[in-house]
Design a protein around this motif. Structure first.
Motif, PDB file in Angstrom:
ATOM      1  N   ASP A 194     -24.089-115.141 -21.041  1.00 32.15           N
ATOM      2  CA  ASP A 194     -24.045-116.085 -20.373  1.00 32.15           C
ATOM      3  C   ASP A 194     -24.208-116.908 -21.318  1.00 32.15           C
ATOM      4  O   ASP A 194     -25.767-116.994 -21.472  1.00 32.15           O
ATOM      5  CB  ASP A 194     -24.042-115.889 -18.796  1.00 32.15           C
ATOM      6  CG  ASP A 194     -23.843-118.118 -17.972  1.00 32.15           C
ATOM      7  OD1 ASP A 194     -22.614-118.503 -18.056  1.00 32.15           O
ATOM      8  OD2 ASP A 194     -24.237-117.592 -17.991  1.00 32.15           O
ATOM      9  N   ASP A 195     -23.908-118.450 -21.377  1.00 32.20           N
ATOM     10  CA  ASP A 195     -24.413-119.387 -22.079  1.00 32.20           C
ATOM     11  C   ASP A 195     -25.752-119.157 -23.645  1.00 32.20           C
ATOM     12  O   ASP A 195     -26.811-119.897 -23.256  1.00 32.20           O
ATOM     13  CB  ASP A 195     -25.572-119.701 -20.630  1.00 32.20           C
ATOM     14  CG  ASP A 195     -26.256-121.908 -21.151  1.00 32.20           C
ATOM     15  OD1 ASP A 195     -25.170-122.418 -21.402  1.00 32.20           O
ATOM     16  OD2 ASP A 195     -27.662-122.540 -20.622  1.00 32.20           O
TER      17      ASP A 195
ATOM     18  N   TYR B 129     -22.770-112.154 -13.008  1.00 34.11           N
ATOM     19  CA  TYR B 129     -22.896-112.566 -11.770  1.00 34.11           C
ATOM     20  C   TYR B 129     -22.425-112.715 -10.455  1.00 34.11           C
ATOM     21  O   TYR B 129     -20.983-112.084 -10.186  1.00 34.11           O
ATOM     22  CB  TYR B 129     -23.407-114.250 -11.132  1.00 34.11           C
ATOM     23  CG  TYR B 129     -23.940-114.375 -12.629  1.00 34.11           C
ATOM     24  CD1 TYR B 129     -25.436-114.810 -12.339  1.00 34.11           C
ATOM     25  CD2 TYR B 129     -23.485-115.144 -13.518  1.00 34.11           C
ATOM     26  CE1 TYR B 129     -26.284-115.162 -13.961  1.00 34.11           C
ATOM     27  CE2 TYR B 129     -23.727-116.063 -14.790  1.00 34.11           C
ATOM     28  CZ  TYR B 129     -25.466-115.833 -14.820  1.00 34.11           C
ATOM     29  OH  TYR B 129     -25.986-116.449 -15.873  1.00 34.11           O
TER      30      TYR B 129
END
Length: 172
Positions: free
Chosen positions: A121-122, A74
């Motif tokens: 991510d995640d 990000y």
């Protein structure tokens, strides 16, 4: 015959992982590598409706808007500055699916899939579908067995710790 293996071997596959296996089993006759030599996108097209029923976002084409992008990094103001593409993504289940065909083992595509899933991510789970047998230049390559052997060795050696909670390998 559809084959599958789940890692680590000491863990039971989640309900979602088992549902992914069932989805592949239901569609398997239409893309089995014992009878077909379909490219990965054609295999994905056969399984896509069942994955969508399970709540997956599924790649529908090669245009940017048809791809499934999973964030990796990000930037300013929380904007995604780097993302990797997946064939299918289940947000709540934290699972990505990659469907491979001819280059799964020959070009080590399954290793790229592993690396990218580890960076996403995640994401806690990765499912990689490969041909049971890949035939090229008159040679029969046991892709499913080779990928499973790789993960068995990786987990048995205990020298590498992955950020993933589980890996599903499907041989079609």
């Amino acid at each position: 015959m559809l084959n599958w293996a789940y890692f680590p071997r000491s863990d039971k596959p989640t309900d979602l992982v088992q549902a992914v296996v069932k989805a592949f089993e239901e569609s398997h006759p239409s893309f089995t590598s014992a009878e077909h030599t379909l490219p990965s996108n054609a295999v994905l097209a056969h399984i896509a409706p069942r994955l969508a029923q399970l709540g997956f976002s599924v790649e529908t084409g090669k245009k940017k808007a048809e791809k499934i992008r999973v964030p990796v990094l990000y930037g300013n103001n929380g904007r995604i500055s780097k993302a990797f593409e997946a064939d299918a993504h289940h947000i709540e289940g934290k699972l990505v699916v990659e469907v491979e065909a001819g280059r799964a083992v020959v070009n080590n595509q399954f290793l790229k899939d592993l690396f990218q899933a580890c960076m996403m991510d995640d994401i806690d789970y990765l499912a990689i579908a490969v041909r049971n047998i890949y035939e090229a230049a008159g040679t029969r390559n046991p892709d499913f067995e080779r990928v499973v052997t790789f993960f068995e060795t990786m987990y048995a050696s205990n020298r590498m710790k992955l950020p993933l909670r589980g890996i599903l390998v499907i041989g079609y």
